[in-house]
Design a protein around this motif. Structure first.
Motif, PDB file in Angstrom:
ATOM      1  N   VAL A   1       0.837  -1.206   0.000  1.00  0.00           N
ATOM      2  CA  VAL A   1       0.000   0.000   0.000  1.00  0.00           C
ATOM      3  C   VAL A   1       0.868   1.250   0.000  1.00  0.00           C
ATOM      4  O   VAL A   1       0.585   2.209  -0.724  1.00  0.00           O
ATOM      5  CB  VAL A   1      -0.939  -0.019   1.222  1.00  0.00           C
ATOM      6  CG1 VAL A   1      -1.646   1.337   1.383  1.00  0.00           C
ATOM      7  CG2 VAL A   1      -1.971  -1.130   1.092  1.00  0.00           C
ATOM      8  N   ASN A   2       1.926   1.240   0.803  1.00  0.00           N
ATOM      9  CA  ASN A   2       2.804   2.414   0.860  1.00  0.00           C
ATOM     10  C   ASN A   2       3.476   2.682  -0.499  1.00  0.00           C
ATOM     11  O   ASN A   2       3.558   3.834  -0.947  1.00  0.00           O
ATOM     12  CB  ASN A   2       3.873   2.222   1.936  1.00  0.00           C
ATOM     13  CG  ASN A   2       3.298   2.326   3.339  1.00  0.00           C
ATOM     14  OD1 ASN A   2       2.245   2.940   3.548  1.00  0.00           O
ATOM     15  ND2 ASN A   2       3.976   1.711   4.302  1.00  0.00           N
ATOM     16  N   GLU A   3       3.961   1.614  -1.146  1.00  0.00           N
ATOM     17  CA  GLU A   3       4.629   1.810  -2.435  1.00  0.00           C
ATOM     18  C   GLU A   3       3.631   2.196  -3.525  1.00  0.00           C
ATOM     19  O   GLU A   3       3.950   2.983  -4.421  1.00  0.00           O
ATOM     20  CB  GLU A   3       5.395   0.547  -2.824  1.00  0.00           C
ATOM     21  CG  GLU A   3       6.570   0.275  -1.906  1.00  0.00           C
ATOM     22  CD  GLU A   3       7.595  -0.655  -2.541  1.00  0.00           C
ATOM     23  OE1 GLU A   3       7.284  -1.246  -3.603  1.00  0.00           O
ATOM     24  OE2 GLU A   3       8.697  -0.766  -1.979  1.00  0.00           O
ATOM     25  N   LEU A   4       2.430   1.653  -3.445  1.00  0.00           N
ATOM     26  CA  LEU A   4       1.399   2.044  -4.404  1.00  0.00           C
ATOM     27  C   LEU A   4       1.053   3.524  -4.223  1.00  0.00           C
ATOM     28  O   LEU A   4       0.882   4.265  -5.208  1.00  0.00           O
ATOM     29  CB  LEU A   4       0.157   1.172  -4.220  1.00  0.00           C
ATOM     30  CG  LEU A   4      -1.003   1.446  -5.184  1.00  0.00           C
ATOM     31  CD1 LEU A   4      -0.564   1.205  -6.617  1.00  0.00           C
ATOM     32  CD2 LEU A   4      -2.206   0.575  -4.839  1.00  0.00           C
TER      33      LEU A   4
ATOM     34  N   LEU B   1       1.487   6.469  -7.088  1.00  0.00           N
ATOM     35  CA  LEU B   1       0.393   7.367  -7.477  1.00  0.00           C
ATOM     36  C   LEU B   1       0.766   8.820  -7.194  1.00  0.00           C
ATOM     37  O   LEU B   1       0.385   9.736  -7.940  1.00  0.00           O
ATOM     38  CB  LEU B   1      -0.891   6.985  -6.734  1.00  0.00           C
ATOM     39  CG  LEU B   1      -1.466   5.606  -7.084  1.00  0.00           C
ATOM     40  CD1 LEU B   1      -2.674   5.299  -6.219  1.00  0.00           C
ATOM     41  CD2 LEU B   1      -1.839   5.541  -8.558  1.00  0.00           C
ATOM     42  N   LYS B   2       1.508   9.039  -6.125  1.00  0.00           N
ATOM     43  CA  LYS B   2       1.939  10.398  -5.788  1.00  0.00           C
ATOM     44  C   LYS B   2       2.882  10.938  -6.855  1.00  0.00           C
ATOM     45  O   LYS B   2       2.790  12.105  -7.254  1.00  0.00           O
ATOM     46  CB  LYS B   2       2.628  10.390  -4.415  1.00  0.00           C
ATOM     47  CG  LYS B   2       3.056  11.776  -3.952  1.00  0.00           C
ATOM     48  CD  LYS B   2       3.610  11.726  -2.534  1.00  0.00           C
ATOM     49  CE  LYS B   2       4.921  10.960  -2.497  1.00  0.00           C
ATOM     50  NZ  LYS B   2       5.559  11.034  -1.156  1.00  0.00           N
ATOM     51  N   MET B   3       3.780  10.088  -7.347  1.00  0.00           N
ATOM     52  CA  MET B   3       4.713  10.531  -8.387  1.00  0.00           C
ATOM     53  C   MET B   3       3.997  10.789  -9.720  1.00  0.00           C
ATOM     54  O   MET B   3       4.417  11.623 -10.508  1.00  0.00           O
ATOM     55  CB  MET B   3       5.797   9.479  -8.605  1.00  0.00           C
ATOM     56  CG  MET B   3       6.823   9.393  -7.481  1.00  0.00           C
ATOM     57  SD  MET B   3       7.779  10.925  -7.289  1.00  0.00           S
ATOM     58  CE  MET B   3       7.068  11.546  -5.756  1.00  0.00           C
ATOM     59  N   GLU B   4       2.913  10.057  -9.970  1.00  0.00           N
ATOM     60  CA  GLU B   4       2.156  10.253 -11.217  1.00  0.00           C
ATOM     61  C   GLU B   4       1.241  11.468 -11.155  1.00  0.00           C
ATOM     62  O   GLU B   4       0.754  11.919 -12.188  1.00  0.00           O
ATOM     63  CB  GLU B   4       1.343   9.002 -11.541  1.00  0.00           C
ATOM     64  CG  GLU B   4       2.203   7.810 -11.957  1.00  0.00           C
ATOM     65  CD  GLU B   4       1.357   6.620 -12.357  1.00  0.00           C
ATOM     66  OE1 GLU B   4       0.177   6.568 -11.948  1.00  0.00           O
ATOM     67  OE2 GLU B   4       1.868   5.746 -13.082  1.00  0.00           O
ATOM     68  N   ASP B   5       1.004  11.970  -9.970  1.00  0.00           N
ATOM     69  CA  ASP B   5       0.134  13.140  -9.813  1.00  0.00           C
ATOM     70  C   ASP B   5       0.866  14.394 -10.301  1.00  0.00           C
ATOM     71  O   ASP B   5       1.938  14.747  -9.784  1.00  0.00           O
ATOM     72  CB  ASP B   5      -0.257  13.294  -8.340  1.00  0.00           C
ATOM     73  CG  ASP B   5      -1.244  14.437  -8.132  1.00  0.00           C
ATOM     74  OD1 ASP B   5      -1.706  15.013  -9.146  1.00  0.00           O
ATOM     75  OD2 ASP B   5      -1.539  14.759  -6.966  1.00  0.00           O
TER      76      ASP B   5
ATOM     77  N   LYS C   1       9.638   7.057 -12.115  1.00  0.00           N
ATOM     78  CA  LYS C   1       8.780   8.237 -11.984  1.00  0.00           C
ATOM     79  C   LYS C   1       9.483   9.366 -11.232  1.00  0.00           C
ATOM     80  O   LYS C   1       9.337  10.542 -11.573  1.00  0.00           O
ATOM     81  CB  LYS C   1       7.488   7.862 -11.258  1.00  0.00           C
ATOM     82  CG  LYS C   1       6.559   6.976 -12.053  1.00  0.00           C
ATOM     83  CD  LYS C   1       6.051   7.692 -13.289  1.00  0.00           C
ATOM     84  CE  LYS C   1       5.115   6.835 -14.110  1.00  0.00           C
ATOM     85  NZ  LYS C   1       4.613   7.538 -15.324  1.00  0.00           N
ATOM     86  N   ILE C   2      10.265   9.006 -10.211  1.00  0.00           N
ATOM     87  CA  ILE C   2      10.983  10.026  -9.448  1.00  0.00           C
ATOM     88  C   ILE C   2      12.027  10.713 -10.324  1.00  0.00           C
ATOM     89  O   ILE C   2      12.143  11.942 -10.337  1.00  0.00           O
ATOM     90  CB  ILE C   2      11.639   9.406  -8.192  1.00  0.00           C
ATOM     91  CG1 ILE C   2      10.569   8.932  -7.212  1.00  0.00           C
ATOM     92  CG2 ILE C   2      12.568  10.418  -7.514  1.00  0.00           C
ATOM     93  CD1 ILE C   2      11.119   8.202  -6.010  1.00  0.00           C
ATOM     94  N   VAL C   3      12.798   9.912 -11.080  1.00  0.00           N
ATOM     95  CA  VAL C   3      13.811  10.493 -11.964  1.00  0.00           C
ATOM     96  C   VAL C   3      13.144  11.358 -13.031  1.00  0.00           C
ATOM     97  O   VAL C   3      13.621  12.448 -13.360  1.00  0.00           O
ATOM     98  CB  VAL C   3      14.662   9.382 -12.618  1.00  0.00           C
ATOM     99  CG1 VAL C   3      15.607   9.975 -13.653  1.00  0.00           C
ATOM    100  CG2 VAL C   3      15.454   8.627 -11.557  1.00  0.00           C
ATOM    101  N   GLU C   4      12.038  10.884 -13.583  1.00  0.00           N
ATOM    102  CA  GLU C   4      11.307  11.671 -14.584  1.00  0.00           C
ATOM    103  C   GLU C   4      10.817  12.973 -13.989  1.00  0.00           C
ATOM    104  O   GLU C   4      10.847  14.021 -14.638  1.00  0.00           O
ATOM    105  CB  GLU C   4      10.133  10.840 -15.104  1.00  0.00           C
ATOM    106  CG  GLU C   4       9.283  11.569 -16.133  1.00  0.00           C
ATOM    107  CD  GLU C   4       8.081  10.742 -16.568  1.00  0.00           C
ATOM    108  OE1 GLU C   4       7.122  11.323 -17.097  1.00  0.00           O
ATOM    109  OE2 GLU C   4       8.099   9.506 -16.371  1.00  0.00           O
ATOM    110  N   LYS C   5      10.365  12.915 -12.728  1.00  0.00           N
ATOM    111  CA  LYS C   5       9.884  14.120 -12.054  1.00  0.00           C
ATOM    112  C   LYS C   5      11.022  15.131 -11.871  1.00  0.00           C
ATOM    113  O   LYS C   5      10.784  16.342 -11.841  1.00  0.00           O
ATOM    114  CB  LYS C   5       9.309  13.740 -10.684  1.00  0.00           C
ATOM    115  CG  LYS C   5       8.307  14.718 -10.108  1.00  0.00           C
ATOM    116  CD  LYS C   5       6.931  14.479 -10.672  1.00  0.00           C
ATOM    117  CE  LYS C   5       5.889  15.287  -9.921  1.00  0.00           C
ATOM    118  NZ  LYS C   5       4.535  15.122 -10.530  1.00  0.00           N
ATOM    119  N   HIS C   6      12.249  14.655 -11.790  1.00  0.00           N
ATOM    120  CA  HIS C   6      13.425  15.523 -11.650  1.00  0.00           C
ATOM    121  C   HIS C   6      13.921  16.028 -13.010  1.00  0.00           C
ATOM    122  O   HIS C   6      14.917  16.759 -13.064  1.00  0.00           O
ATOM    123  CB  HIS C   6      14.568  14.765 -10.954  1.00  0.00           C
ATOM    124  CG  HIS C   6      14.419  14.691  -9.463  1.00  0.00           C
ATOM    125  ND1 HIS C   6      13.637  13.751  -8.848  1.00  0.00           N
ATOM    126  CD2 HIS C   6      14.947  15.456  -8.468  1.00  0.00           C
ATOM    127  CE1 HIS C   6      13.692  13.905  -7.530  1.00  0.00           C
ATOM    128  NE2 HIS C   6      14.479  14.939  -7.270  1.00  0.00           N
TER     129      HIS C   6
END
Length: 470
Positions: free
Chosen positions: A303-306, A310-314, A443-448
């Motif tokens: 649940v935490n990783e999901l 979802l947070k990174m995709e927001d 997703k984190i790297v993409e967000k950066h």
């Protein structure tokens, strides 16, 4: 059609200007044609020119001077020394020769010269006629205010002339109208056909046809509209395809989530039922409690990783960006994993320069990226002997590499390696983890604003993360 070919096409503006020029030229030509037709019909086919330069032809022959004489003009014939040798008409001044200085005051136009001397009361035109022996000059003189280029004819007294004039102007009107209709039809065809094609294409798109493409030859502006329309349709197709893929990915994610949650929940439920019925021996209670705790931890981790994914995709989620020394951050994370890696008998190599390499990152989120990469290197390196972490600066980019010599990741998994619920072990067993680690890292790297990729080289799994260096 390429933009280069579009530039070769004439624009609508140029087409209209060119058409207007052609139309104007045709109209003027028709008007002059009718005017000269009137003069030819009325004048019996003879037009008397009073232009001075038409009074002497190329052979030096003098034409009828009656009209020129009536206006007070005359012609002087000059020899090579510019002396007057002969006069045609009545000479009104006393000059019998001219100097070069006097002739240089004339403005030369073709083989014709006109005086510009304001002191002279006469206007002069000179024409040179060359023979085999010498050159003869003809100087035509007339009072400055006497010569006006005009043609007049009184048609009021001649009914036949009136009829000819009326017929000529009616003919001009009809030809003018015909030219207007021809030009309008030409321009309408040049503009109407591309507009019709564009309108038909938009109607098909409105009706749901996403395969329509425009293909026609036209001026640059319509060519740009055509190309833009086709690009827009391609983008819509790509967006539709991407949405379909996202929908399939979300459906697959829901299936994966239900599968990953169902198994531990079922175990927890069955264990709870057994405990509730008192079917467990006292010496086995501890094992059941540990199993319930482990499965509950598994669900909690999932649940935490999901939630993290979802947070990174927001799109509304913003990182806590700060300028950070990548070398120091990676060095700290390697220190945290050092005992775990070496404790499993693996050789842990760290190649980090002493000089700082800075990047704008969220320290907490980027630490998760390195933790996932290092965790996978330990978890899936069952047959290898070493793990290497390397940091370097490459073309204004901070590059972090995590590699191991463990099992090769299957080629069928590489295209979807950073998708959710993809695990290095294709058997999809619980020990394979949640399958969200690399998806979250990506997703984190993409967000950066960076990129992450996997390559298999020299029998090693290599993950490379690149961030903009500041």
């Amino acid at each position: 059609m390429s933009k280069k070919s579009n530039r070769k096409k004439s624009s609508v503006f140029r087409q209209l200007v060119a058409s207007y020029i052609v139309f104007s030229m045709v109209s003027v030509f028709l008007l002059y044609l009718c005017m000269f037709g009137i003069l030819l019909f009325i004048g019996g086919g003879q037009l008397e020119s009073l232009a001075p330069y038409d009074l002497v032809d190329k052979e030096g022959n003098i034409r009828d001077l009656d009209s020129f004489k009536r206006l007070g003009g005359w012609i002087e014939q000059l020899d090579d020394s510019y002396h007057v040798t002969k006069v045609y008409g009545e000479k009104k001044d006393l000059a019998d020769s001219y100097t070069m200085e006097e002739l240089t005051e004339y403005l030369i136009t073709d083989n014709l010269v006109e005086t510009t001397t304001s002191a002279s009361e006469y206007r002069g035109y000179m024409k040179a006629v060359k023979t085999e022996e010498h050159t003869v000059y003809y100087l035509m003189k007339i009072a400055r205010d006497a010569l006006q280029m005009s043609y007049t004819y009184n048609v009021a007294k001649d009914s036949q002339s009136v009829r000819v004039a009326v017929a000529s102007f009616i003919s001009f009107g009809l030809m003018f109208l015909l030219s207007c209709l021809t030009m309008s039809a030409y321009l309408s065809r040049k503009i109407r056909i591309p507009l019709k094609k564009i309108t038909e294409g938009m109607d098909k798109v409105r009706a749901g046809d996403s395969q329509v493409r425009l293909d026609f030859e036209a001026q640059r502006e319509f060519g740009e509209i055509r190309d833009t329309f086709n690009i827009m349709i391609n983008q819509l197709e790509e967006e539709k395809r991407r949405k379909q893929q996202d929908e399939e990915r979300k459906n697959r994610m829901l299936l994966e989530i239900s599968h990953d949650i169902k198994t531990p929940v079922s175990t927890i439920k069955s264990s709870a039922n057994v405990l509730e019925e008192g079917l467990v021996k006292p010496d086995e209670l501890s094992r059941y409690y540990q199993m319930i705790d482990k499965k509950a931890g598994r669900v909690n981790t999932l649940v935490n990783e999901l939630f993290q994914l979802l947070k990174m995709e927001d799109k509304g989620y913003t990182l806590q960006i700060e300028k950070t020394d990548i070398c120091e951050l990676v060095r700290q994370l390697c220190a945290e994993f050092y005992e775990e890696i070496t404790g499993r008998g693996l050789d842990f190599q760290i190649q980090i320069p002493e000089e700082p390499i800075h990047a704008e990152i969220d320290r907490k989120e980027f630490s998760r990226v390195m933790e996932n990469l290092l965790g996978n290197a330990v978890k899936y390196n069952q047959t290898g002997r070493s793990i290497l972490v390397k940091v370097r600066q490459e073309e204004k980019m901070a590059e972090i590499t995590v590699q191991d010599d463990g099992e090769e990741i299957g080629k069928e998994l590489r295209p979807v390696l950073f998708d959710p619920f993809v695990r290095g072990d294709s058997a999809r067993q619980t020990k394979g983890g949640t399958g969200l680690g690399l998806a979250i890292a990506g997703k984190i790297v993409e967000k950066h604003g960076g990129d992450i990729r996997y390559v298999r080289q020299d029998n090693e799994n290599i993950f490379v993360v690149r961030l903009a260096n500041v």
